[in-house]
Enzyme design. Structure first.
Site, PDB file in Angstrom:
ATOM      1  N   CYS A 201       0.852  -1.135   0.201  1.00  0.00           N
ATOM      2  CA  CYS A 201       0.028   0.036  -0.004  1.00  0.00           C
ATOM      3  C   CYS A 201       0.881   1.166   0.045  1.00  0.00           C
ATOM      4  CB  CYS A 201      -0.895   0.014   1.245  1.00  0.00           C
ATOM      5  SG  CYS A 201      -0.361  -0.090   2.738  1.00  0.00           S
TER       6      CYS A 201
ATOM      7  N   HIS B  45      -4.194   9.211   4.388  1.00  0.00           N
ATOM      8  CA  HIS B  45      -4.741   7.844   4.270  1.00  0.00           C
ATOM      9  C   HIS B  45      -5.940   7.564   4.624  1.00  0.00           C
ATOM     10  CE1 HIS B  45      -4.516   3.452   4.701  1.00  0.00           C
ATOM     11  NE2 HIS B  45      -3.255   3.342   4.033  1.00  0.00           N
TER      12      HIS B  45
END
Length: 658
Positions: free
Chosen positions: A27, A577
């Site tokens: 990620c 995020h």
């Protein structure tokens, strides 16, 4: 070559190696492994490795937190570990321009790695047989010796066939066609066209038909003289078959586009053979043979005139070359020398390096009190004795840096001794203690190839081993102090290097979301809540939009659109995020309005996301907003009351530093 190769190899080794990885992806901050057995992972070593922020286990994943450098580390991991078949995220090649050396290393690696294990196995068999013969423990004329020795030697004799297969896979052509071209090179009638070294040694060489360009020829093809290599044939050669396969792959791809589908299955290989085989013996092979001969003579000249320098370089830098995959550039030289000279002097200096690594490992094991290190110590020692030093390098010495450096010094001293005493190896493949028989020269081999019969190579190689180990062990014991706590150093990432000096600067980070302000410690993810990824806070969004918190450039934007990184005009790296583990949604419910590298202004729409869809999929939408380069911005404060609401554009964070 990726500057994160060293870190990638440490991570690969300490998650249990390729065999323990079911899949890997990443990620925006972490590598996400699915491991077959998490108990095989050395979590403590990874946590203490410079370049690794943290290690987490969540949702069936083994997560190695890196930070915003994770795409580069991931690319390095996939390449050095050959994990392409296990990678869930694509390896970035955008804008990648490989240098000539990088392309060459990639080619040699793809060609030789698949046969490396068998090469070692056959080398060990040949070495043991030569040792038994030298000490008169086995009859070299007996059936046992002949069958076992030639059974192992078959790999080297038919090397063009194996390389025909591996090179075909590398160049993307039919493997069967590649094997066939290798077989043509090794066909008995073709091998017998010109005298080889054995025929010359026993005076049974036949007379040439004539000379062409100053070289003897023994047959013609379409009336054109066929020039064979100096060794007499193409068995055991490497460069000619690689060039042949490269040409054939180009030809095959062109033919597939023009040959009708009804006859393509046999028409393509038919034309490839009819065109390639003549060119193989008239142009490609002779040119490759001349180049190969010049390379071999050049290497021999260097190691004859400056043997100590060559030994110092190979012995001292071998382990560094291995880390970056550059050692493959020397491997073809070994095959060239063994094929033409019947011995090799280029790679022999590296023989001392594995034992120097063993000495560094033993010294660290004596000094350390770390249970995790001790738990891998004994298996690593056994592996190093057998010449497999990866567990030692990536699990123990490289993360500690100094022991690795000392092993390079010891390897350099040992390598210099091997080269200075002209200790040659006569077979390939044996590693560690299994490589010692490779220095033995039997009477039969010496008579056949006119090589001086001597045991000096074995004696001096053993002396070089002992000296390399002694130097490394002494340096490590005297000048290395085992840290009780703290990070180990093993990468070139530089992620923990503080920036100091310069004028004080400050930056204000506006809120990129509407919603409720939360303390960072409330984020349900240890990497964020602990502050190891950066300082800041979080927002529980009430609207599914992320807007730019400042003027700057989009520095990170994963393909799943669940996060975004911005480098502000003042130099702050800001990470937003959206949610936790939302990378698993693979972009579902997210859309993006910008691209990586794009300049943005405060308030510009970056990402849109469906809050309800993310929640319905079982994921939290709590969104950390952090300043990740806290080595530069040491003071980060939350400007809004925790628990209060905030709107787009309101001041959320302030950061100051140098």
């Amino acid at each position: 070559m990726n500057k994160y190769d060293g870190l990638a190899r440490i991570i690969l080794q300490n998650v249990g190696g390729k065999a323990n990885i079911s899949s890997v992806t990443h990620c925006i901050t972490r590598l996400r492994f699915k491991l077959r057995d998490e108990n095989l992972a050395k979590t403590d070593i990874l946590k203490r490795t410079d370049g690794v922020v943290n290690v987490l286990k969540s949702g069936g994943q083994y997560q190695v937190v890196i930070g915003q450098q994770v795409p580069d580390v991931y690319d390095a991991l996939v390449k050095v570990g050959h994990l392409e078949s296990l990678a869930e995220a694509p390896v970035s090649t955008e804008g990648e321009k490989k240098s000539v050396m990088a392309s060459f290393i990639s080619l040699v690696t793809g060609v030789f790695v698949p046969i490396l294990g068998m090469l070692c196995a056959t080398g060990i068999i040949k070495g043991v047989l030569m040792a038994l013969s030298f000490f008169h423990l086995i009859d070299p004329a007996g059936g046992t010796y002949i069958i076992l020795y030639n059974g192992a030697d078959a790999l080297f004799y038919f090397l063009p066939v194996l390389i025909g297969y591996t090179a075909s896979k590398k160049f993307g052509m039919s493997e069967i066609t590649g094997i066939m071209l290798g077989l043509v090179m090794c066909a008995p009638a073709i091998v017998g066209l010109a005298p080889n070294a054995i025929a010359v040694a026993f005076g049974s060489a036949k007379a040439p038909l004539g000379t062409f360009l100053g070289m003897n020829y023994y047959t013609k093809l379409f009336g054109i003289p066929v020039i064979m290599p100096a060794s007499g044939n193409y068995t055991s050669s490497v460069i000619p078959i690689i060039l042949v396969i490269w040409f054939a792959s180009f030809l095959e791809k062109k033919l597939k586009k023009i040959i009708p589908s009804s006859i393509k299955s046999f028409g393509v290989p038919l034309l490839v053979l009819l065109i390639t085989v003549p060119l193989m013996f008239i142009i490609i092979g002779p040119v490759a043979a001349v180049v190969t001969d010049l390379i071999g003579k050049g290497a021999a000249f260097i190691f004859d005139k400056a043997a100590v320098v060559g030994g110092l370089f190979v012995g001292g830098f071998w382990q560094i070359l291995v880390i970056f995959g550059l050692h493959w550039s020397l491997v073809p030289l070994m095959f060239i020398n063994l094929a033409n000279l019947k011995y090799d002097m280029v790679l022999t200096p590296y023989f001392a390096a594995s034992f120097a690594q063993l000495a560094a490992l033993i010294a660290v094991m004596i000094k350390t009190k770390d249970k995790q290190t001790r738990s891998i110590g004994i298996p690593a020692v056994i592996s190093a004795i057998a010449g497999v030093t990866e567990p030692s390098i990536y699990g123990v010495t490289l993360p500690r840096r100094k022991p690795f450096i000392f092993s390079c010094i010891g390897g350099a001293v040992g390598g210099a001794i091997i080269s200075a005493t002209k200790s040659y190896s006569y077979i390939s493949g044996g590693l560690g203690i299994f490589g010692i028989p490779g220095f033995i020269m039997t009477k039969e081999y010496a008579d056949m190839y006119h090589v001086p019969l001597s045991m000096n190579g074995v004696a001096w190689s053993c002396i070089a081993i002992l000296v390399a180990m002694a130097v490394t062990f002494a340096l490590t014991m005297l000048f290395y102090k085992e840290p009780e706590t703290g990070a180990l150093s093993g990468s070139s990432s530089g992620t923990k290097t503080a920036v100091t000096g310069g004028e004080s600067i400050s930056v204000t980070v506006s809120s990129p979301l509407e919603g409720k302000v939360m303390d960072l410690s409330e984020v349900p993810d240890e990497a964020f809540s602990s502050g190891t990824l950066g300082k800041g806070c979080a927002v529980l969004p009430s609207k599914g939009e992320v807007r730019s918190p400042c003027n700057g450039v989009i520095s990170v934007l994963p393909a799943t659109f669940h996060a975004v990184g911005i480098t502000s005009d003042t130099g702050a790296d800001i990470l937003i995020h959206v949610g936790m583990n939302t990378v698993e949604l693979k972009g579902k419910g997210f859309s993006v309005s910008v691209k990586e590298g794009q300049k943005v202004k405060k308030g510009d729409l970056l990402i849109s996301f469906d809050i309800d869809a993310v929640k319905a999929a079982g994921y939290s939408v709590v969104t950390p907003v952090i300043v990740s380069n806290t080595d530069r911005f040491t003071d980060v404060a939350v400007e809004k009351e925790i628990g209060g609401t905030i709107g787009f554009g309101e001041d959320l964070l302030s950061a100051s530093g140098n």
